[in-house]
Write a protein that holds these residues in place. Structure first.
Motif, PDB file in Angstrom:
ATOM      1  N   ILE B 484     -47.005 106.268 -37.857  1.00  0.00           N
ATOM      2  CA  ILE B 484     -47.011 104.823 -37.645  1.00  0.00           C
ATOM      3  C   ILE B 484     -48.273 104.267 -36.986  1.00  0.00           C
ATOM      4  O   ILE B 484     -48.363 103.072 -36.763  1.00  0.00           O
ATOM      5  N   SER B 485     -49.248 105.144 -36.705  1.00  0.00           N
ATOM      6  CA  SER B 485     -50.520 104.586 -36.208  1.00  0.00           C
ATOM      7  C   SER B 485     -51.495 104.345 -37.357  1.00  0.00           C
ATOM      8  O   SER B 485     -52.584 103.805 -37.144  1.00  0.00           O
ATOM      9  N   GLN B 486     -51.098 104.733 -38.582  1.00  0.00           N
ATOM     10  CA  GLN B 486     -51.974 104.504 -39.729  1.00  0.00           C
ATOM     11  C   GLN B 486     -52.179 102.999 -39.943  1.00  0.00           C
ATOM     12  O   GLN B 486     -51.276 102.211 -39.707  1.00  0.00           O
ATOM     13  N   ARG B 519     -47.875 100.950 -40.970  1.00  0.00           N
ATOM     14  CA  ARG B 519     -48.942 100.261 -41.719  1.00  0.00           C
ATOM     15  C   ARG B 519     -48.587  98.783 -41.885  1.00  0.00           C
ATOM     16  O   ARG B 519     -49.455  97.912 -41.884  1.00  0.00           O
ATOM     17  N   MET B 520     -47.271  98.520 -42.078  1.00  0.00           N
ATOM     18  CA  MET B 520     -46.844  97.131 -42.253  1.00  0.00           C
ATOM     19  C   MET B 520     -47.015  96.354 -40.947  1.00  0.00           C
ATOM     20  O   MET B 520     -47.583  95.261 -40.924  1.00  0.00           O
ATOM     21  N   GLN B 521     -46.520  96.926 -39.856  1.00  0.00           N
ATOM     22  CA  GLN B 521     -46.593  96.260 -38.567  1.00  0.00           C
ATOM     23  C   GLN B 521     -48.056  96.069 -38.145  1.00  0.00           C
ATOM     24  O   GLN B 521     -48.453  94.997 -37.665  1.00  0.00           O
ATOM     25  N   ASN B 522     -48.852  97.145 -38.304  1.00  0.00           N
ATOM     26  CA  ASN B 522     -50.254  97.086 -37.878  1.00  0.00           C
ATOM     27  C   ASN B 522     -51.053  96.086 -38.723  1.00  0.00           C
ATOM     28  O   ASN B 522     -51.883  95.337 -38.204  1.00  0.00           O
ATOM     29  N   THR B 523     -50.781  96.090 -40.038  1.00  0.00           N
ATOM     30  CA  THR B 523     -51.503  95.165 -40.913  1.00  0.00           C
ATOM     31  C   THR B 523     -51.070  93.725 -40.653  1.00  0.00           C
ATOM     32  O   THR B 523     -51.879  92.794 -40.755  1.00  0.00           O
ATOM     33  N   LEU B 581     -43.747  71.031 -45.792  1.00  0.00           N
ATOM     34  CA  LEU B 581     -45.158  71.329 -45.580  1.00  0.00           C
ATOM     35  C   LEU B 581     -45.533  72.519 -46.441  1.00  0.00           C
ATOM     36  O   LEU B 581     -44.815  73.512 -46.476  1.00  0.00           O
ATOM     37  N   LYS B 582     -46.667  72.419 -47.127  1.00  0.00           N
ATOM     38  CA  LYS B 582     -47.080  73.496 -48.019  1.00  0.00           C
ATOM     39  C   LYS B 582     -48.335  74.172 -47.506  1.00  0.00           C
ATOM     40  O   LYS B 582     -49.234  73.504 -46.998  1.00  0.00           O
ATOM     41  N   GLY B 583     -48.392  75.484 -47.688  1.00  0.00           N
ATOM     42  CA  GLY B 583     -49.594  76.192 -47.246  1.00  0.00           C
ATOM     43  C   GLY B 583     -49.792  77.492 -47.991  1.00  0.00           C
ATOM     44  O   GLY B 583     -48.883  77.989 -48.651  1.00  0.00           O
ATOM     45  N   ARG B 584     -51.019  78.019 -47.915  1.00  0.00           N
ATOM     46  CA  ARG B 584     -51.313  79.325 -48.500  1.00  0.00           C
ATOM     47  C   ARG B 584     -51.921  80.220 -47.436  1.00  0.00           C
ATOM     48  O   ARG B 584     -52.611  79.756 -46.546  1.00  0.00           O
ATOM     49  N   GLY B 585     -51.691  81.505 -47.608  1.00  0.00           N
ATOM     50  CA  GLY B 585     -52.270  82.475 -46.688  1.00  0.00           C
ATOM     51  C   GLY B 585     -52.712  83.702 -47.437  1.00  0.00           C
ATOM     52  O   GLY B 585     -52.199  84.005 -48.520  1.00  0.00           O
ATOM     53  N   LEU B 586     -53.680  84.395 -46.850  1.00  0.00           N
ATOM     54  CA  LEU B 586     -54.285  85.540 -47.508  1.00  0.00           C
ATOM     55  C   LEU B 586     -54.226  86.748 -46.583  1.00  0.00           C
ATOM     56  O   LEU B 586     -54.309  86.606 -45.369  1.00  0.00           O
ATOM     57  N   ALA B 587     -54.075  87.926 -47.155  1.00  0.00           N
ATOM     58  CA  ALA B 587     -54.169  89.154 -46.370  1.00  0.00           C
ATOM     59  C   ALA B 587     -54.712  90.275 -47.247  1.00  0.00           C
ATOM     60  O   ALA B 587     -54.593  90.233 -48.476  1.00  0.00           O
ATOM     61  N   TYR B 588     -55.307  91.274 -46.580  1.00  0.00           N
ATOM     62  CA  TYR B 588     -56.008  92.352 -47.294  1.00  0.00           C
ATOM     63  C   TYR B 588     -55.780  93.662 -46.571  1.00  0.00           C
ATOM     64  O   TYR B 588     -55.701  93.692 -45.339  1.00  0.00           O
ATOM     65  N   VAL B 589     -55.683  94.733 -47.323  1.00  0.00           N
ATOM     66  CA  VAL B 589     -55.622  96.056 -46.694  1.00  0.00           C
ATOM     67  C   VAL B 589     -56.348  97.070 -47.558  1.00  0.00           C
ATOM     68  O   VAL B 589     -56.358  96.984 -48.793  1.00  0.00           O
ATOM     69  N   LYS B 590     -57.006  98.012 -46.884  1.00  0.00           N
ATOM     70  CA  LYS B 590     -57.459  99.247 -47.530  1.00  0.00           C
ATOM     71  C   LYS B 590     -56.568 100.288 -46.874  1.00  0.00           C
ATOM     72  O   LYS B 590     -56.761 100.646 -45.712  1.00  0.00           O
ATOM     73  N   TYR B 591     -55.564 100.724 -47.617  1.00  0.00           N
ATOM     74  CA  TYR B 591     -54.443 101.454 -47.021  1.00  0.00           C
ATOM     75  C   TYR B 591     -54.929 102.689 -46.280  1.00  0.00           C
ATOM     76  O   TYR B 591     -55.636 103.537 -46.844  1.00  0.00           O
ATOM     77  N   GLU B 592     -54.548 102.771 -45.037  1.00  0.00           N
ATOM     78  CA  GLU B 592     -54.926 103.890 -44.166  1.00  0.00           C
ATOM     79  C   GLU B 592     -56.440 104.071 -44.102  1.00  0.00           C
ATOM     80  O   GLU B 592     -56.943 105.145 -43.814  1.00  0.00           O
ATOM     81  N   LEU B 593     -57.159 103.018 -44.417  1.00  0.00           N
ATOM     82  CA  LEU B 593     -58.622 102.950 -44.383  1.00  0.00           C
ATOM     83  C   LEU B 593     -59.303 103.851 -45.402  1.00  0.00           C
ATOM     84  O   LEU B 593     -60.524 103.968 -45.408  1.00  0.00           O
TER      85      LEU B 593
END
Lengths: 156, 738
Positions: B484-486, B519-523, B581-593
């Protein structure tokens, strides 16, 4: 003290002998009559995995006592269609690959079959509403919606 | 009838429901509990592959299909590498007597690791057969071609089939890690959207799940759970249960209490008729103070999982402006739709267990340890169950059944009830993450990043305590929460970074891994905080990420995501007026770096009156290298999005001081059809690269994409999962209105 309860299962006469008329229909079907379409999910009527048709209505077999189906028509997923002669919904679920683990899929197809019987060309919103109390944990919903729409088109 | 073949047959055709133990011994399939001649060594080709006299290929996979389409993907990989038609390949999964131990089916590694071992085994076999034919017939190996399992000479003469060349004999070959692999440009099966092999049976009620499996003479059991997690059983009486027809008796070992019945319904009724009294145990923390409890828990060790430059010095630089935030992520349950189930049979000192376990080899070790048996005397056989998304209750049901089978000598089926699954499967632990960053005086760039995660420590063994062993006071492992530290480290070019795991001595519930564990929590924390920094610096969040990336695959992925989602540069938004109210959000991951790249954009609507968040659409760009089956991959990505939207918006374990109180779908709601988002996907296929995992990485970006979209819609930042209507409404009320 055993009693015999007779009903129609997938178009054929069926009967089960039970010492407890309160036995949920689900266990009568699965353990007594060898059905594998309806599945145990919650035993509380909350998830829909056990759905069967009772006189054409989609019902939760985990909370219906077997005594309540005496003399009535019960259809399970295996009775809806077969691998060689699938129901349009079963065809559509194959075509859309609308399955992950598939544990909920019995309920999705049986619930949707009841919808399509009552509503010929449902809108997406109608499909979403009709399936609102059928839970899927894999997140196959977007495919299930496509499959039900495809089946509706096939049946139109 | 041969066990594995009969199992396959009724899996495929829905034939006999009952497997008896009258099995004839053959090489490939031992009688139950017997030792087998078939090797399961991971360095032997015969461990992974067999080719029979009809040229049919059997693949033996330690990794199992958990409803993810793995069986089909492995069939594609083996058929492709051996140049045989798909329908000539059968995959046997997770049988400790037949399949090599390829590790737990976890961590998005089944194709990346397990599938590649099978590919290499197939390549080794093929190359050896080509060499054999070349030398036997005096032809150049390079002149030989293979089609439909027939090796054909360049002369065009009749060739030699695998059936003739191998014909059921062992290959006696060591796995050659350097065996030449087929060139991806010649692929005809890998990369194709092959229809899943299991779906026809699943949609017609012909599939045999674990829950459908029966053995002659089998009895049904239900376990009676303690009143509190660690409460002791003081008294019990089955006087009332004895009046139930079909009741067979009870088994009690310390705090483990179970009833047996001839029928399932008799066992259920008996379990409700048994009177028990338990000691009063109230050792759980107060739920309202969960995060104080986590923050205050004893720290076993502190580990830097990413260290770049000198973040402490950079934080102190004159003029630097520090930004900080804390994120918390609730305890989640796996929530399998079918509660865990297992069948066990103990006979002549040998134990056979049928289970939907994602880890049959490890389960065998754990069961033999629990029961004081030799691992060689225990056989665990995989049968697919309901999706588990990690280590749920499957192994615990197997332990319940094994203990009862050994105690009673009868084949025992244990089916957990809904309250067992919700109340007693191991949980994704509560996670608290602090992040801070230093921005230079001009407010142009991020100079330093520091984070620390408060997470339960990892015991040495990657096993989770078997519940039956704990209740019955038998030998057992500690509980491993997953790696879980990944993904606590960040994929960005910040000059000074320190990401730290604070490993805690305790966590309230038996922990285990749930999809994208840690990975989910950390990301969630990382990608929310990146968004907060972009706001602080007044930079478009996409532009901000691109500025801090030097990884070309990551950059290409984000550009394609921008196209897919028609992204337009945005600045921090003022609070909108209006009910929705409408909005967009972005997120990115390189899994486990180091592997799979995922970027996502979420479009949300926030009801200003109720606080309810609805995710309308997700856009996902995905690069996991070589794609084995693009439709299977899309299915996984869609599932990741929908399941994680549910976890992000709704899910939170409820408990009092003694036990879990969210023991059904009413008290632990999940996302329903009316609120399911649409999903648009752009797959980046790289046939010449390694195939990386795809079962989890998309899940990692979903919570932050939603949080960032809520912030975009409302100007209000949600730093706590789940983002329930109550929390959103409270945040809206607390925020200054514009």
């Amino acid at each position: 003290m055993s009693m015999r309860i007779s009903f129609q299962l997938n178009g054929k006469p069926a009967s089960i002998s039970t010492d407890d008329p309160q036995t949920p229909l689900l266990y009568a079907l699965r353990d007594g009559l060898g059905m594998r379409g309806p599945r145990f999910g919650c035993g509380l009527g909350q998830c829909g995995a056990c759905t069967v048709h009772l006189d054409d209505a989609a019902v939760r077999s985990c909370v219906i006592p077997v005594s309540a189906v005496a003399g009535r028509k019960v259809v399970t997923l295996e009775g809806l269609g077969t691998p060689t002669n699938p129901h349009p919904l079963q065809q559509a679920f194959m075509a859309e690959q609308a399955v992950q683990c598939g544990y909920c899929i019995n309920g999705m197809i049986m619930q949707a079959a009841a919808l399509l019987k009552a509503t010929r060309n449902p809108s997406e919103e109608q499909i979403r509403t009709a399936l609102a109390e059928n839970l899927c944990r894999c997140g196959t919903h977007v495919r299930i919606l496509r499959a039900v729409k495809r089946a509706a088109d096939m049946m139109a | 009838m041969v066990l594995n073949e009969s199992r396959r047959r009724f899996l495929k055709t829905g034939g006999a429901l009952v497997v008896t133990f009258a099995l004839s011994p053959t090489k490939a399939a031992p009688t139950v509990g017997a030792t087998t001649a078939k090797t399961v060594a991971t360095d032997e080709i015969d461990g992974f592959l067999a080719i029979d006299a009809r040229g049919r290929v059997t693949v033996y996979s330690g990794k199992v299909d958990l409803g993810t389409g793995l069986e089909t993907a492995l069939t594609q990989i083996a058929a492709e590498e051996l140049s045989v038609p798909l329908d000539r390949v059968t995959v046997i999964q997770g049988d400790t007597a037949l399949t090599p131990d390829q590790g737990i089916t976890w961590g998005s590694l089944s194709i990346q690791n397990g599938g590649m071992q099978i590919r290499q085994a197939a390549a080794t076999a093929r190359e050896a057969l080509l060499t054999q034919v070349a030398s036997a017939h005096g032809v150049a190996k390079e002149s030989l071609t293979i089609k439909d399992g027939v090796i054909t000479p360049g002369s065009g003469d009749k060739g030699w089939s695998y059936a003739e060349l191998v014909g059921g004999r062992d290959l006696h070959l060591k796995l050659d890690a350097k065996a030449r692999l087929k060139d991806p440009k010649d692929y005809t099966i890998v990369g194709q959207p092959v229809a899943r092999l299991d779906i026809p049976a699943k949609v017609t009620g012909r599939f045999t799940y674990m829950h459908d499996f029966k053995v002659t003479g089998m009895v049904h059991a239900r376990v009676i759970r303690p009143r509190g997690l660690k409460a002791g059983l003081l008294t019990w009486s089955d006087a009332k249960a004895r009046k139930i027809p079909g009741y067979l008796g009870a088994v009690r070992k310390e705090n483990f209490l179970a009833v047996l019945g001839r029928s399932e319904w008799a066992a259920i009724k008996a379990s409700r008729a048994v009177d028990t009294t338990w000691s009063d145990w109230q050792g759980l923390p107060e739920k309202a103070k969960l995060w104080e409890y986590v923050r205050g828990a004893e720290v076993v060790s502190v580990e830097d999982v990413q260290k770049v430059g000198n973040s402490a010095a950079a934080m102190q630089t004159a003029g630097a402006r520090t930004v900080s935030a804390s994120y918390d992520f609730a305890i989640h349950t796996h929530g399998s739709i079918g509660p865990s189930c297992a069948v066990a049979h103990y006979q002549n000192g040998k134990l056979t267990v049928w289970s939907a376990s994602q880890q049959t080899h490890l389960l065998r070790t754990q069961l033999s340890n629990m029961l004081g048996m030799q691992p060689a005397d225990v056989r665990c056989i995989y049968l697919e169950g309901a999706g588990c998304y990690g280590r749920n209750g499957h192994e615990d049901a197997a332990a319940d059944a094994a203990l009862l089978a050994k105690e009673t000598g009868r084949p025992v089926r244990v089916q957990w009830m809904r309250e067992d699954e919700h109340g007693w499967d191991p949980k994704g632990p509560p996670t608290l993450i602090d992040v801070r960053a230093a921005v230079d005086a001009a407010g142009n760039e991020v100079r330093a990043w520091e984070s620390q995660a408060f997470i339960p420590h990892k015991p040495k063994e990657s096993a989770v305590t078997l519940l039956a062993a704990e209740l019955a006071g038998l030998p057992r492992d500690e509980a491993f929460p997953g790696n879980i530290s990944q993904s606590l480290g960040i994929p960005y070019t910040v000059p000074n970074i320190r990401a730290t795991a604070r490993w805690l001595a305790e966590t309230p519930f038996r922990p285990s891994w749930i999809r994208a564990p840690g990975r989910m929590q950390n990301t969630f924390a990382n990608e929310s905080f990146v968004d907060e920094l972009a706001v602080t610096l007044g930079v478009d969040p996409l532009e901000f990420r691109l500025r801090h990336l030097d990884d070309q695959r990551g950059i290409e992925l984000l550009r394609r995501l921008a196209t897919l989602s028609a992204w337009t540069p945005r600045r921090p938004m003022a609070r909108q007026a209006g009910a929705v109210l409408k909005g967009r959000g972005l997120a990115y991951v390189k899994y486990e770096l180091y592997r799979t790249y995922v970027g996502a954009v979420a479009d949300v609507e926030v009801d200003g009156q109720s606080g309810k968040v609805t995710v309308k659409k997700f856009y996902v760009a995905h690069d996991c290298g070589q794609i084995i089956n693009p439709d299977g991959l899309r299915n996984q990505i869609e599932g990741n999005v929908v399941q994680t939207t549910s976890r992000t918006l709704l899910e939170e374990l409820q408990f009092d001081r003694s036990r879990v109180t969210s023991v059904d779908w009413a008290s632990y709601p999940i996302l329903k059809f009316p609120d399911v988002p649409d999903v648009a996907i752009d797959l980046i296929d790289r046939p010449n690269e390694k195939p990386w995992g795809a079962g989890e990485p998309t899940a990692a970006v979903v919570p932050a994409a939603i949080a960032n979209a809520i912030a975009g819609a409302t100007g209000v930042r949600l730093r706590s999962v789940p983002m329930t209507s109550e929390k959103v409404l409270a945040a809206l009320h607390a925020a200054p209105s514009s």
